[in-house]
Write a protein that holds these residues in place. Sequence first.
Motif, PDB file in Angstrom:
ATOM      1  N   PRO A  17      -7.240  26.116  35.254  1.00 34.41           N
ATOM      2  CA  PRO A  17      -7.254  27.225  34.294  1.00 34.41           C
ATOM      3  C   PRO A  17      -6.135  28.250  34.511  1.00 34.41           C
ATOM      4  CG  PRO A  17      -9.461  26.811  35.123  1.00 34.41           C
ATOM      5  CD  PRO A  17      -8.516  25.984  35.952  1.00 34.41           C
ATOM      6  N   HIS A  18      -5.500  28.233  35.675  1.00 34.72           N
ATOM      7  CA  HIS A  18      -4.452  29.200  35.997  1.00 34.72           C
ATOM      8  C   HIS A  18      -3.042  28.618  35.870  1.00 34.72           C
ATOM      9  CE1 HIS A  18      -7.671  31.762  37.373  1.00 34.72           C
ATOM     10  NE2 HIS A  18      -8.113  30.759  38.125  1.00 34.72           N
ATOM     11  N   VAL A  19      -2.959  27.369  35.435  1.00 32.36           N
ATOM     12  CA  VAL A  19      -1.659  26.709  35.290  1.00 32.36           C
ATOM     13  C   VAL A  19      -1.483  26.351  33.813  1.00 32.36           C
ATOM     14  CG1 VAL A  19      -0.277  24.704  35.976  1.00 32.36           C
ATOM     15  CG2 VAL A  19      -1.819  25.783  37.636  1.00 32.36           C
ATOM     16  N   ALA A  20      -0.439  26.869  33.211  1.00 28.69           N
ATOM     17  CA  ALA A  20      -0.225  26.676  31.777  1.00 28.69           C
ATOM     18  C   ALA A  20      -0.150  25.196  31.408  1.00 28.69           C
ATOM     19  CB  ALA A  20       1.039  27.401  31.330  1.00 28.69           C
ATOM     20  N   PHE A  21       0.596  24.404  32.182  1.00 28.65           N
ATOM     21  CA  PHE A  21       0.721  22.977  31.885  1.00 28.65           C
ATOM     22  C   PHE A  21      -0.644  22.303  31.916  1.00 28.65           C
ATOM     23  CE2 PHE A  21       1.027  18.569  33.214  1.00 28.65           C
ATOM     24  CZ  PHE A  21       1.897  18.063  32.268  1.00 28.65           C
ATOM     25  N   ALA A  22      -1.460  22.656  32.886  1.00 28.32           N
ATOM     26  CA  ALA A  22      -2.780  22.034  33.036  1.00 28.32           C
ATOM     27  C   ALA A  22      -3.672  22.359  31.848  1.00 28.32           C
ATOM     28  CB  ALA A  22      -3.439  22.487  34.341  1.00 28.32           C
ATOM     29  N   MET A  53     -14.002  14.266  50.237  1.00 32.12           N
ATOM     30  CA  MET A  53     -12.678  14.897  50.231  1.00 32.12           C
ATOM     31  C   MET A  53     -12.031  14.733  48.853  1.00 32.12           C
ATOM     32  SD  MET A  53      -9.324  13.925  52.567  1.00 32.12           S
ATOM     33  CE  MET A  53     -10.368  13.395  53.880  1.00 32.12           C
ATOM     34  N   ASP A  54     -12.101  13.528  48.292  1.00 36.17           N
ATOM     35  CA  ASP A  54     -11.559  13.243  46.967  1.00 36.17           C
ATOM     36  C   ASP A  54     -12.218  14.142  45.922  1.00 36.17           C
ATOM     37  OD1 ASP A  54     -10.162  11.761  44.902  1.00 36.17           O
ATOM     38  OD2 ASP A  54     -11.946  10.527  44.622  1.00 36.17           O
ATOM     39  N   GLN A  55     -13.525  14.232  45.982  1.00 32.70           N
ATOM     40  CA  GLN A  55     -14.262  15.038  45.005  1.00 32.70           C
ATOM     41  C   GLN A  55     -13.893  16.518  45.109  1.00 32.70           C
ATOM     42  OE1 GLN A  55     -16.153  13.386  42.711  1.00 32.70           O
ATOM     43  NE2 GLN A  55     -16.205  15.323  41.651  1.00 32.70           N
ATOM     44  N   VAL A  56     -13.739  17.015  46.330  1.00 29.22           N
ATOM     45  CA  VAL A  56     -13.370  18.424  46.526  1.00 29.22           C
ATOM     46  C   VAL A  56     -11.957  18.687  45.991  1.00 29.22           C
ATOM     47  CG1 VAL A  56     -12.847  20.175  48.289  1.00 29.22           C
ATOM     48  CG2 VAL A  56     -14.968  18.852  48.430  1.00 29.22           C
ATOM     49  N   ILE A  57     -11.029  17.781  46.290  1.00 27.53           N
ATOM     50  CA  ILE A  57      -9.654  17.944  45.792  1.00 27.53           C
ATOM     51  C   ILE A  57      -9.647  17.948  44.264  1.00 27.53           C
ATOM     52  CG2 ILE A  57      -7.379  16.845  45.622  1.00 27.53           C
ATOM     53  CD1 ILE A  57      -7.856  15.878  48.563  1.00 27.53           C
ATOM     54  N   ILE A  58     -10.393  17.040  43.666  1.00 19.93           N
ATOM     55  CA  ILE A  58     -10.448  16.984  42.196  1.00 19.93           C
ATOM     56  C   ILE A  58     -11.091  18.248  41.636  1.00 19.93           C
ATOM     57  CG2 ILE A  58     -11.544  15.782  40.247  1.00 19.93           C
ATOM     58  CD1 ILE A  58     -10.855  13.172  41.727  1.00 19.93           C
ATOM     59  N   TRP A  59     -12.169  18.695  42.239  1.00 23.37           N
ATOM     60  CA  TRP A  59     -12.827  19.921  41.771  1.00 23.37           C
ATOM     61  C   TRP A  59     -11.872  21.112  41.873  1.00 23.37           C
ATOM     62  CZ3 TRP A  59     -14.229  24.263  44.756  1.00 23.37           C
ATOM     63  CH2 TRP A  59     -14.934  25.240  44.060  1.00 23.37           C
ATOM     64  N   LEU A  60     -11.204  21.228  43.035  1.00 21.97           N
ATOM     65  CA  LEU A  60     -10.259  22.341  43.198  1.00 21.97           C
ATOM     66  C   LEU A  60      -9.116  22.257  42.193  1.00 21.97           C
ATOM     67  CD1 LEU A  60      -9.997  22.564  47.099  1.00 21.97           C
ATOM     68  CD2 LEU A  60     -10.972  24.284  45.558  1.00 21.97           C
ATOM     69  N   GLY A  61      -8.573  21.052  42.011  1.00 18.80           N
ATOM     70  CA  GLY A  61      -7.433  20.898  41.109  1.00 18.80           C
ATOM     71  C   GLY A  61      -7.772  21.045  39.649  1.00 18.80           C
ATOM     72  N   VAL A  62      -8.931  20.504  39.249  1.00 20.41           N
ATOM     73  CA  VAL A  62      -9.281  20.489  37.828  1.00 20.41           C
ATOM     74  C   VAL A  62     -10.085  21.729  37.419  1.00 20.41           C
ATOM     75  CG1 VAL A  62     -10.549  19.218  36.037  1.00 20.41           C
ATOM     76  CG2 VAL A  62      -9.152  17.975  37.697  1.00 20.41           C
ATOM     77  N   SER A  63     -11.043  22.115  38.217  1.00 19.57           N
ATOM     78  CA  SER A  63     -11.924  23.222  37.829  1.00 19.57           C
ATOM     79  C   SER A  63     -11.428  24.589  38.288  1.00 19.57           C
ATOM     80  CB  SER A  63     -13.330  23.000  38.388  1.00 19.57           C
ATOM     81  OG  SER A  63     -13.877  21.820  37.850  1.00 19.57           O
ATOM     82  N   VAL A  64     -10.813  24.650  39.450  1.00 20.94           N
ATOM     83  CA  VAL A  64     -10.404  25.943  40.003  1.00 20.94           C
ATOM     84  C   VAL A  64      -8.951  26.268  39.669  1.00 20.94           C
ATOM     85  CG1 VAL A  64     -10.140  27.280  42.142  1.00 20.94           C
ATOM     86  CG2 VAL A  64     -12.120  25.775  41.855  1.00 20.94           C
ATOM     87  N   LEU A  65      -8.045  25.334  39.931  1.00 21.50           N
ATOM     88  CA  LEU A  65      -6.617  25.601  39.753  1.00 21.50           C
ATOM     89  C   LEU A  65      -6.152  25.462  38.300  1.00 21.50           C
ATOM     90  CD1 LEU A  65      -3.919  26.251  41.132  1.00 21.50           C
ATOM     91  CD2 LEU A  65      -3.642  23.805  41.556  1.00 21.50           C
ATOM     92  N   ASP A 117      -6.126  16.235  30.354  1.00 21.80           N
ATOM     93  CA  ASP A 117      -6.339  14.849  30.787  1.00 21.80           C
ATOM     94  C   ASP A 117      -5.239  14.386  31.736  1.00 21.80           C
ATOM     95  OD1 ASP A 117      -8.598  14.817  29.245  1.00 21.80           O
ATOM     96  OD2 ASP A 117      -7.769  13.534  27.670  1.00 21.80           O
ATOM     97  N   LEU A 118      -3.997  14.692  31.393  1.00 22.17           N
ATOM     98  CA  LEU A 118      -2.869  14.323  32.237  1.00 22.17           C
ATOM     99  C   LEU A 118      -2.936  15.054  33.580  1.00 22.17           C
ATOM    100  CD1 LEU A 118      -0.239  12.727  32.488  1.00 22.17           C
ATOM    101  CD2 LEU A 118       0.941  14.671  31.407  1.00 22.17           C
TER     102      LEU A 118
END
Length: 149
Positions: A109-114, A95-107, A119-120
Amino acid sequence: MEKLKAFIKKYYEGFAYLFFGGLATLLNLVLFAVFQAVLGTDFATGIGNVLDNIICILFAYWTNRTFVFRSKNSGQAALAEFGQFVACRIGTMVMDQVIIWLGVSVLAPHVAFAAANADLWAMGVKLFSQVIVIVSNYVFSKLFIFKKK
């Protein structure tokens, strides 16, 4: 003073879980940050996340068994308890890995702040994931692993 003792005794398990769960979470976040600083965000969000979860699973089993749920199981029962603990924690590690993958790899690139603060952003996603994992781990531990007989 007696009321305080009674209160602590009544809610000991919850307090102990929060304390030792907090230590396990802190360990998880520190290891993630170290992997991120030394080996980069890609490593920290991939193999590093799996490694820090394995270390934290072992730490959490020992603290949960010893201090939180005060398990008295031995022999085969203790082995079964460990197996159930690891199986549930592998589930929450996924579950942790999926959340991180979704947040870092999928989401991300579509969020300017990210995009500007990768790293933050990754650490924020990790922190968010840990909240979900802590609640899930408590439910699994309380209902399935260290249940009172």
